[in-house]
Design an enzyme around this catalytic site. Sequence first.
Site, mmCIF file in Angstrom:
data_model
loop_
_atom_site.group_PDB
_atom_site.id
_atom_site.type_symbol
_atom_site.label_atom_id
_atom_site.label_comp_id
_atom_site.label_asym_id
_atom_site.label_seq_id
_atom_site.Cartn_x
_atom_site.Cartn_y
_atom_site.Cartn_z
ATOM 1 N N ASP A 215 0.760 -1.214 0.118
ATOM 2 C CA ASP A 215 0.134 -0.022 -0.250
ATOM 3 C C ASP A 215 0.791 1.125 -0.162
ATOM 4 O O ASP A 215 1.841 1.215 0.756
ATOM 5 C CB ASP A 215 -0.701 0.046 1.181
ATOM 6 C CG ASP A 215 -1.663 1.365 1.294
ATOM 7 O OD1 ASP A 215 -2.613 1.207 0.593
ATOM 8 O OD2 ASP A 215 -1.383 2.012 2.210
ATOM 9 N N GLU A 257 1.663 -0.850 -5.041
ATOM 10 C CA GLU A 257 0.164 -0.086 -5.201
ATOM 11 C C GLU A 257 1.123 1.406 -5.567
ATOM 12 O O GLU A 257 1.483 1.984 -4.285
ATOM 13 C CB GLU A 257 -0.678 0.148 -4.350
ATOM 14 C CG GLU A 257 -1.807 1.265 -4.671
ATOM 15 C CD GLU A 257 -2.093 2.059 -3.887
ATOM 16 O OE1 GLU A 257 -3.273 2.817 -3.890
ATOM 17 O OE2 GLU A 257 -1.617 2.205 -2.522
HETATM 18 C C1 BGC Z 1 -5.830 2.644 -0.261
HETATM 19 C C2 BGC Z 1 -6.674 3.476 0.337
HETATM 20 C C3 BGC Z 1 -6.257 4.198 1.539
HETATM 21 C C4 BGC Z 1 -4.976 4.715 1.287
HETATM 22 C C5 BGC Z 1 -4.151 5.237 2.602
HETATM 23 C C6 BGC Z 1 -4.641 3.468 -0.489
HETATM 24 O O1 BGC Z 1 -3.883 3.539 -1.300
HETATM 25 O O2 BGC Z 1 -5.973 1.637 -1.371
HETATM 26 O O3 BGC Z 1 -7.935 2.850 0.390
HETATM 27 O O4 BGC Z 1 -7.118 5.000 2.000
HETATM 28 O O5 BGC Z 1 -3.796 3.839 0.925
HETATM 29 O O6 BGC Z 1 -3.722 4.007 3.447
#
Ligand code: BGC
Length: 615
Positions: A215, A257
């Site tokens: 993430d 991500e």
């Molecule tokens: C997740 C989101 C989240 C954010 C903060 C992102 O990239 O996909 O859902 O709000 O990270 O953690």
Amino acid sequence: MSMPRLPLPSRDGPAGTRRWYQHAVFYEVLLRGFYDSNNDGIGDIRGLHEKLDYLQWLGVDAIWLLPFYPSPMRDGGYDISDFFNVAPDYGTLTDLSRLLDDAHRRGIRVVSDLVMNHTSDTHPWFIESRSSRDNPKSDWYVWNDDDQRWPEARVVFTDVERSNWTWDETREQYYWHRFFSHQPDLNYENPEVADTMVDMVKFWLELGFDGFRLDAAPYLFQRDGTAGEHLPETHDFIKRIRKEIESNYPGRVLLAEANGWPADVADYFGDGDECHLCFHFPLMPRLFMAVRKEQRYPITEILSQTPEIPDGCQWAIFLRNHDELTLEQVTDEERDYLISEYAKDDRMKRHMGIGRRLAPLLDGNRRLAELLYSMVLSLPGSPVIYYGDELLMGDNIYLGDRDSVRTPMQWSPDRNGGFSKADFAQLYLPPVMDPVYGSDAVNVEAQCRNPGSFLHWLRGMLIQRRAMPVLGVGTMEPTACPNPSILAYVRSGEVADAPVGSSPWGTMRPIGEGFGGGTFGRPPAPPSVVPVAAGEQDLAGQRTQAVLCVHNLSRFAQPAELSLPRWSGYTPVEVLGRVPFPVISDEPYTIALGPYGYLWFELVREPPFPEEVIG
Ligand code: BGC
């Protein structure tokens, strides 16, 4: 955790077990919304476990599990208050271990969401860190006396936060956060933090996870004079995790991500020594743009700007996920266009994007949904399906933030859509109940009983995809066509040879129990013929496979005059019906496609014998 580890059945495809992710179809699960096994109104681990039959039947290879850690739930669980545990609402570590073992037994891998950048402000580390300027955790977060440092760093949630700094009354300093102000960023300059996060990674790998979705990968470090994204220090830290995996957990994967331009994101592959997979964010809005403009250019342009990636790496491509349809990687003009086309009501806008699910975005147009999936399943990359999108589930734009797309999975027309037997008022979110997308109209049970449903269609496509491993690893050669509404390409490359009538991943067992009994249906037979494929059969059991994919992005029927000189003499065999089409010559190859039509052809040197087609 004392449970024995089971060896994972081989679903490795031609490139070997360690490269399973290059052939995998991922399925994203919101635990809270999937299935409630104890009827408290919240989906849980045992609930997901009970539904593994369904996921196996659907034919997905890997689950991406959204955060399940203890959390005050102010950001869907991305605000973690304990990295080494499971939120009590979801179950226990033992439940999780059992889930992993059973998934593995079925050949399904499970990747968890790893939120490394920040914690919740309720995390004990932060409580300690903010308590004074000289406590043992004082440097675990990023503190400053003023809020002027790193002005180049953009604010991600612009509609909610005005700055990346927030004043803390107790410590009388500002702390740094790239997301919500209740999510302070960890300080990776502090070796204790970095070491603890590596320990956390090992903890979950020991439990049996097959990898992580990283993430917010770009934001781990900050540097003066930069936007604080994609910094070399961040890459070095991810490489450290990769090294740990290579040394002690081979076969596990990292999926980044990193919402950025393809050239920046490709850096997260490193030299094949960083992430195995990266989401291709800019492709996603361009798929939606191309079908509205009825022109292929948004797609072809972004693909032409997508660099080659190192051997053993893979893009992850998707239509929708648990966040808004992000419009960060488009121009202002493109953003205005997409908003005007897809968010006609202001309530549909979320952060810098659109908070809607796939089906409502497409005005419920099934043909269009099939067309988009046909692209996601055949373009280079591993497809990621968001839970419920296999049913064309709807959304609820009256719910706040991204809850609009996080409503309960619709299993049946029963109470609460079969998601939970709790009282309606107790549910974590109300199920969609409108007449178009409500659980009376859209649910797993009904679609299982209806062989013509979208669910069956998608499942059939996943089966086809398995029979064509080249879609996982092959090159992509764009096919010239004067009609701008046509997007065509050939995927080709070496694949492991499969015995006639079998899938390289083994067989899938028919599922009957648990959801609709025998009506759930047998899996369709795999293609009855594996024709002599394009190219020579070589001695090592490898052969060249080639698949021509043609898409009509227009709502009207269109001719496609395809330029296929390299494939002159080959016969296109349509993959669903195994019907041979006329042989390709040096002349343009003309076919017609219906509105939003798509066709996949295997290009074969010799057409199959007629009795094999019938057989
Ligand atoms: C997740 C989101 C989240 C954010 C903060 C992102 O990239 O996909 O859902 O709000 O990270 O953690």
